[in-house]
Scaffold this motif. Structure first.
Motif, PDB file in Angstrom:
ATOM      1  N   GLY A 221       0.856  -1.269   0.009  1.00 53.70           N
ATOM      2  CA  GLY A 221       0.099  -0.023  -0.074  1.00 53.70           C
ATOM      3  C   GLY A 221       0.731   1.322   0.014  1.00 53.70           C
ATOM      4  N   SER A 222       0.251   2.365   0.453  1.00 54.74           N
ATOM      5  CA  SER A 222       0.809   3.791   0.556  1.00 54.74           C
ATOM      6  C   SER A 222       2.005   3.739   1.518  1.00 54.74           C
ATOM      7  N   THR A 223       1.712   3.008   2.613  1.00 52.99           N
ATOM      8  CA  THR A 223       2.435   3.216   4.077  1.00 52.99           C
ATOM      9  C   THR A 223       4.013   2.675   3.783  1.00 52.99           C
ATOM     10  N   GLY A 224       3.895   1.795   2.672  1.00 48.46           N
ATOM     11  CA  GLY A 224       5.453   0.941   2.461  1.00 48.46           C
ATOM     12  C   GLY A 224       5.715   0.026   3.553  1.00 48.46           C
ATOM     13  N   LEU A 225       4.688  -0.208   4.634  1.00 50.40           N
ATOM     14  CA  LEU A 225       4.573  -1.202   5.599  1.00 50.40           C
ATOM     15  C   LEU A 225       4.466  -2.471   5.228  1.00 50.40           C
ATOM     16  N   ASN A 226       5.000  -3.754   5.724  1.00 53.28           N
ATOM     17  CA  ASN A 226       4.603  -5.143   5.526  1.00 53.28           C
ATOM     18  C   ASN A 226       3.175  -5.059   6.010  1.00 53.28           C
ATOM     19  N   SER A 227       2.323  -5.942   5.054  1.00 50.59           N
ATOM     20  CA  SER A 227       1.072  -5.860   5.447  1.00 50.59           C
ATOM     21  C   SER A 227       0.646  -7.604   6.072  1.00 50.59           C
ATOM     22  N   GLY A 228       1.639  -8.183   5.435  1.00 54.04           N
ATOM     23  CA  GLY A 228       1.194  -9.755   5.531  1.00 54.04           C
ATOM     24  C   GLY A 228       0.425 -10.320   4.678  1.00 54.04           C
ATOM     25  N   HIS A 229      -0.204  -9.560   3.822  1.00 58.35           N
ATOM     26  CA  HIS A 229      -1.108  -9.943   2.641  1.00 58.35           C
ATOM     27  C   HIS A 229      -0.523 -10.128   1.407  1.00 58.35           C
ATOM     28  N   LEU A 248      -2.860 -14.847   0.337  1.00 50.43           N
ATOM     29  CA  LEU A 248      -2.402 -15.607   1.766  1.00 50.43           C
ATOM     30  C   LEU A 248      -2.259 -14.380   2.614  1.00 50.43           C
ATOM     31  N   VAL A 249      -3.144 -14.442   3.797  1.00 51.03           N
ATOM     32  CA  VAL A 249      -3.019 -13.407   4.806  1.00 51.03           C
ATOM     33  C   VAL A 249      -2.355 -13.778   6.099  1.00 51.03           C
ATOM     34  N   ALA A 250      -1.414 -13.208   6.565  1.00 53.82           N
ATOM     35  CA  ALA A 250      -0.907 -13.734   7.921  1.00 53.82           C
ATOM     36  C   ALA A 250      -1.596 -12.706   9.004  1.00 53.82           C
ATOM     37  N   THR A 251      -1.903 -13.496   9.946  1.00 52.05           N
ATOM     38  CA  THR A 251      -2.580 -12.657  11.123  1.00 52.05           C
ATOM     39  C   THR A 251      -1.987 -13.007  12.317  1.00 52.05           C
ATOM     40  N   PRO A 252      -2.189 -12.464  13.485  1.00 54.24           N
ATOM     41  CA  PRO A 252      -1.580 -12.749  14.842  1.00 54.24           C
ATOM     42  C   PRO A 252      -1.756 -14.292  15.300  1.00 54.24           C
ATOM     43  N   THR A 253      -3.165 -14.623  14.665  1.00 46.84           N
ATOM     44  CA  THR A 253      -3.405 -15.991  14.889  1.00 46.84           C
ATOM     45  C   THR A 253      -3.040 -17.057  14.023  1.00 46.84           C
ATOM     46  N   GLY A 485       1.104 -16.425  22.202  1.00 43.12           N
ATOM     47  CA  GLY A 485       1.832 -16.493  23.425  1.00 43.12           C
ATOM     48  C   GLY A 485       1.769 -15.332  24.265  1.00 43.12           C
ATOM     49  N   PHE A 486       1.712 -14.227  23.501  1.00 38.29           N
ATOM     50  CA  PHE A 486       1.658 -12.926  24.411  1.00 38.29           C
ATOM     51  C   PHE A 486       0.293 -12.312  24.377  1.00 38.29           C
ATOM     52  N   GLN A 487      -0.587 -12.353  23.555  1.00 41.66           N
ATOM     53  CA  GLN A 487      -1.884 -11.749  23.874  1.00 41.66           C
ATOM     54  C   GLN A 487      -2.823 -13.006  24.695  1.00 41.66           C
ATOM     55  N   SER A 488      -2.206 -14.038  24.733  1.00 41.57           N
ATOM     56  CA  SER A 488      -2.876 -15.328  25.265  1.00 41.57           C
ATOM     57  C   SER A 488      -2.050 -15.614  26.529  1.00 41.57           C
ATOM     58  N   TRP A 489      -1.187 -14.825  27.137  1.00 40.24           N
ATOM     59  CA  TRP A 489      -0.222 -15.106  27.915  1.00 40.24           C
ATOM     60  C   TRP A 489      -0.816 -15.794  29.084  1.00 40.24           C
ATOM     61  N   ARG A 490      -1.923 -15.279  29.794  1.00 42.77           N
ATOM     62  CA  ARG A 490      -2.325 -16.193  30.926  1.00 42.77           C
ATOM     63  C   ARG A 490      -2.628 -17.563  30.787  1.00 42.77           C
ATOM     64  N   THR A 491      -2.930 -18.047  29.766  1.00 42.58           N
ATOM     65  CA  THR A 491      -3.026 -19.429  29.529  1.00 42.58           C
ATOM     66  C   THR A 491      -1.756 -20.229  29.055  1.00 42.58           C
ATOM     67  N   ALA A 492      -0.742 -19.528  28.274  1.00 41.76           N
ATOM     68  CA  ALA A 492       0.511 -20.040  27.872  1.00 41.76           C
ATOM     69  C   ALA A 492       1.191 -20.211  29.511  1.00 41.76           C
ATOM     70  N   LEU A 564       2.759  -5.305  11.395  1.00 39.73           N
ATOM     71  CA  LEU A 564       3.081  -6.764  11.753  1.00 39.73           C
ATOM     72  C   LEU A 564       3.114  -6.975  13.237  1.00 39.73           C
ATOM     73  N   VAL A 565       4.108  -6.493  13.708  1.00 42.42           N
ATOM     74  CA  VAL A 565       4.455  -6.452  15.247  1.00 42.42           C
ATOM     75  C   VAL A 565       3.324  -5.910  16.153  1.00 42.42           C
ATOM     76  N   ASP A 566       2.846  -4.781  15.706  1.00 43.49           N
ATOM     77  CA  ASP A 566       1.857  -4.174  16.357  1.00 43.49           C
ATOM     78  C   ASP A 566       0.788  -4.976  16.620  1.00 43.49           C
ATOM     79  N   ALA A 567       0.240  -5.660  15.510  1.00 45.74           N
ATOM     80  CA  ALA A 567      -1.070  -6.510  15.611  1.00 45.74           C
ATOM     81  C   ALA A 567      -0.528  -7.797  16.425  1.00 45.74           C
ATOM     82  N   PHE A 568       0.631  -8.283  16.313  1.00 42.37           N
ATOM     83  CA  PHE A 568       0.991  -9.424  16.975  1.00 42.37           C
ATOM     84  C   PHE A 568       1.136  -9.192  18.701  1.00 42.37           C
ATOM     85  N   ILE A 569       1.306  -8.024  18.880  1.00 38.49           N
ATOM     86  CA  ILE A 569       1.532  -7.571  20.568  1.00 38.49           C
ATOM     87  C   ILE A 569       0.257  -7.449  20.946  1.00 38.49           C
TER      88      ILE A 569
END
Length: 660
Positions: A221-229, A248-253, A485-492, A564-569
């Motif tokens: 896109g216009s941002t130049g950032l990796n989208s995972g798409h 193929l779309v990469a998501t935090p899950t 493992g970060f967003q679901s840290w309590r379970t992990a 991608l890091v922002d969405a993962f955290i």
């Protein structure tokens, strides 16, 4: 191969004297694997091996399979540059990847491809040269896509990162930008553009015979950032026209869509992975215009996550998955039968993996190992049915009684059965022992049955070691992975703690003698366990740990992977609650931290912050920083120091007697 063994023993002798100041166990287990990577020449007469020497460096060594003679032809210092992935472009020409870190505005990784004759002569840089007028830096020196048409002798099909140039009043400067593909002669360096560069291009997949059939382009896109798409295109046989393949779309899950891996030219299809009932499965998709999809292999319990390929043409011969042990389902009946025979013929080495072959596949390069055997490399000759030993992975451990590894299950607090592996000291009855829980890194990873140098070291020092595949691990499907493992840290982290409680309840861990040790995410987990239960573990060792989730996000600012890091955290209360550096008041156990100052996976500031905040809170902490090393701490002396110091720290914290 007596000369090869002598060369290896000489490498041990050349380690700096400081290494021998540690305990014998620390030195033996701290020495890195003696073959970091290995490949077989097209004619099957020689092997090229990357071996560690002199603490943190490594060398490219060529061995003649007929005579056993060896010659070292290239070397790197490991400060922190190192040789990686050396392969034969022809029977006499080798191509290697050189990895390095350079400090510009920030520390950045760079790679360059080099090529050299197998006798060490005529060393050249294979990567394209950078222009003095370039508007950007060229971090990647390219990667091998395939060999030349039909494996032609000495040519390499490799990616090239094209960087536009500035111009003042001239039309000479190049405006090309993005990732393309070139056919390069590995001796003369003559190069021809095969695929023109395009912005966002990330992947090219060849048919194993020199023809690119699949292309993946990331939507930046216009941002130049990796989208995972990613948008994938393909070509019909004999055509140069790109046709739409899929997304193929990469998501935090996890990933959504079909992830192509390998093209079979003769069958005119591509193999890849996609979701099947919540788990990864292997599919094939025809490249004839119909895009007919067929399920090739699935498992109802775990992800099918490995594609087995062999030879110069990277022929697909099977797929693999890990239940309690790694299982390979061969599509090739001959290899299936051979693997079964070799597993029976090599006691204690049931894990047989085919790594490479001669061009005609008459000679196979393979590795065989197990849980209490670090493994050995062999060459098998189909014509003579002879199995020749190349080299043991860890010859310094020969004659040492190593621990066996047992797959286990333990209950989490909510009743979920958590899989893992238990390593008990050799000769132990498995009761009333000092014990360690060792969560794996990632968190997008999992532990598997086999030899683990860290677990084996601590078992040799008398500790029981539990390696849990907590929820948040990969390999068990979407539901097990949860949000990550970060967003679901309590379970992990809850699962990790329940593993410690299970060791105590079973009588494996002696009361008050339970510790936790982890590397990367495992180091994060080791620290975060005390946030949930400050009294469970009596000592904590964290190696290159994440300690503050918000700082991980901040460190990514300014880089193309920030989104991608922002969405993962993620965002929300879990960011603070799930950061050990934000909750040091809850940590009671003494802490030992290690980190390399060139770490690009987890910034060294994570450990510096954690140590500072623990000291500020009056907690017991010791921090050791290693200069010039990255995330893996690729240094035999440093690893020996780390093992020895960790062992001494745990013995003091747990009230155990010193051990020589």
């Amino acid at each position: 191969m007596n000369n090869l063994v002598r060369a290896v023993l000489l490498a041990i002798a050349m380690l700096p004297a400081a290494a021998w100041a540690q305990s014998k166990d620390a030195v033996n287990f701290g020495i890195r694997e003696f073959i970091q990577q290995i490949s077989l020449s097209p004619d099957g007469s020689h092997v090229a091996m990357l071996e560690p020497v002199r603490g943190r460096g490594n060398v490219l060594l060529i061995a003649d399979m007929a005579t056993g003679t060896t010659k070292t032809i290239l070397g790197s210092t490991g400060n922190p540059e190192r040789l990686r992935n050396c392969h034969w472009a022809s029977d006499t020409r080798i191509v290697c990847n050189l990895y390095m870190i350079q400090k510009l505005a920030e520390k950045l990784p760079f790679t360059r491809m080099v090529t050299v004759n197998s006798d060490g002569t005529d060393l050249k840089v294979l990567s394209s040269h950078e222009s003095m007028n370039a508007l950007d830096i060229m971090q990647s020196g390219g990667a091998i896509v395939d060999w030349g048409p039909d494996g032609s002798n000495g040519s390499v099909l490799m990616t090239r990162q094209f960087v536009p140039e500035f111009s003042t009043g001239t039309h000479i400067a190049s405006s090309q930008e993005g990732l393309g593909v070139e056919l390069v002669d590995a001796t003369t360096l003559r190069r021809k553009t095969v695929e023109s560069p395009r912005p966002g291009a990330r992947e090219y997949i060849s048919d194993g015979h020199g023809t690119v059939r699949i292309m993946g382009v990331e939507n930046v896109g216009s941002t130049g950032l990796n989208s995972g798409h990613y948008l994938y295109s393909y070509r019909l046989p004999g055509s140069r026209e790109w046709k739409r393949f899929g997304e193929l779309v990469a998501t935090p899950t996890g990933a959504q869509g079909f992830d192509p891996y390998a093209v079979d030219r003769d069958a005119n299809l591509v193999y890849g992975f996609a979701n099947e009932s919540g788990r990864s499965a292997l599919y094939s998709v025809t490249l004839d215009g119909t895009l007919t999809r067929k399920l090739v292999l699935a498992n109802p319990l775990v992800d099918v996550d490995g594609l087995v390929r062999i030879g110069r043409y990277r022929r697909v011969v099977g797929a693999s998955y890990a239940t309690d042990r790694r299982v390979t389902e061969f599509f090739d009946p001959e290899l299936k039968k051979l693997q079964e025979s070799l597993a029976k013929a090599l006691p204690g080495k049931p894990l047989v993996t085919f790594l490479d072959s001669s061009a005609d596949e008459s000679k196979l390069l393979l590795f065989a190992g197990g849980d209490s055997d670090a493994g050995t490399y062999y060459v098998y000759d189909k014509k003579t049915h002879q199995l020749g030993e190349v080299l043991a992975s860890r010859p310094q451990l020969a004659g040492m009684k190593l621990a066996s590894v047992q797959p286990i299950r333990f209950p989490a607090a909510d009743g979920t059965e958590i899989p893992g592996y238990l390593t008990l000291p050799a000769g132990s009855d498995g009761k009333n022992l000092p014990a360690i829980v060792m969560p794996h890194g990632g968190p997008g990873a999992r532990d598997e049955w086999g030899f683990d140098w860290l677990a084996q070291f601590f078992a040799a020092r008398g500790f029981a070691v539990l390696q849990p595949n907590y929820r948040g691990s990969t390999g068990y499907g979407d539901a097990w992975y949860q949000k990550n493992g970060f967003q679901s840290w309590r379970t992990a982290i809850g699962d990790v703690n329940d593993g410690g409680r299970w060791l105590l309840k079973q009588g494996i861990a002696a009361p008050g003698k339970l510790a936790i040790v982890g590397w990367s995410y495992g180091g994060y987990a080791a620290l975060q366990t005390s946030v949930l239960d400050p009294d469970l573990f009596k000592a904590i060792v964290g190696i290159a740990p994440v300690t503050d989730l918000e700082s991980v996000r901040t460190e990514a600012a300014g880089y193309t992977n920030y989104a991608l890091v922002d969405a993962f955290i993620g965002h929300g209360p879990h960011v603070r609650e799930g950061s050990p550096a934000q909750n040091v008041d809850r940590i009671k156990a003494p802490v030992l931290l290690f980190h390399g100052d060139q770490d690009l996976n987890v910034g060294v500031g994570e450990s510096r912050m954690m140590a500072s905040r623990l000291r500020g809170a009056g907690k017991q902490v010791e921090y050791v920083e290693f200069k010039g090393l990255d995330h893996q701490l690729e240094d035999d002396v440093v690893r020996a120091q780390m093992l020895d110091k960790s062992d001494g720290f745990l013995r003091t914290a747990l009230g155990l007697p010193a051990k020589a």
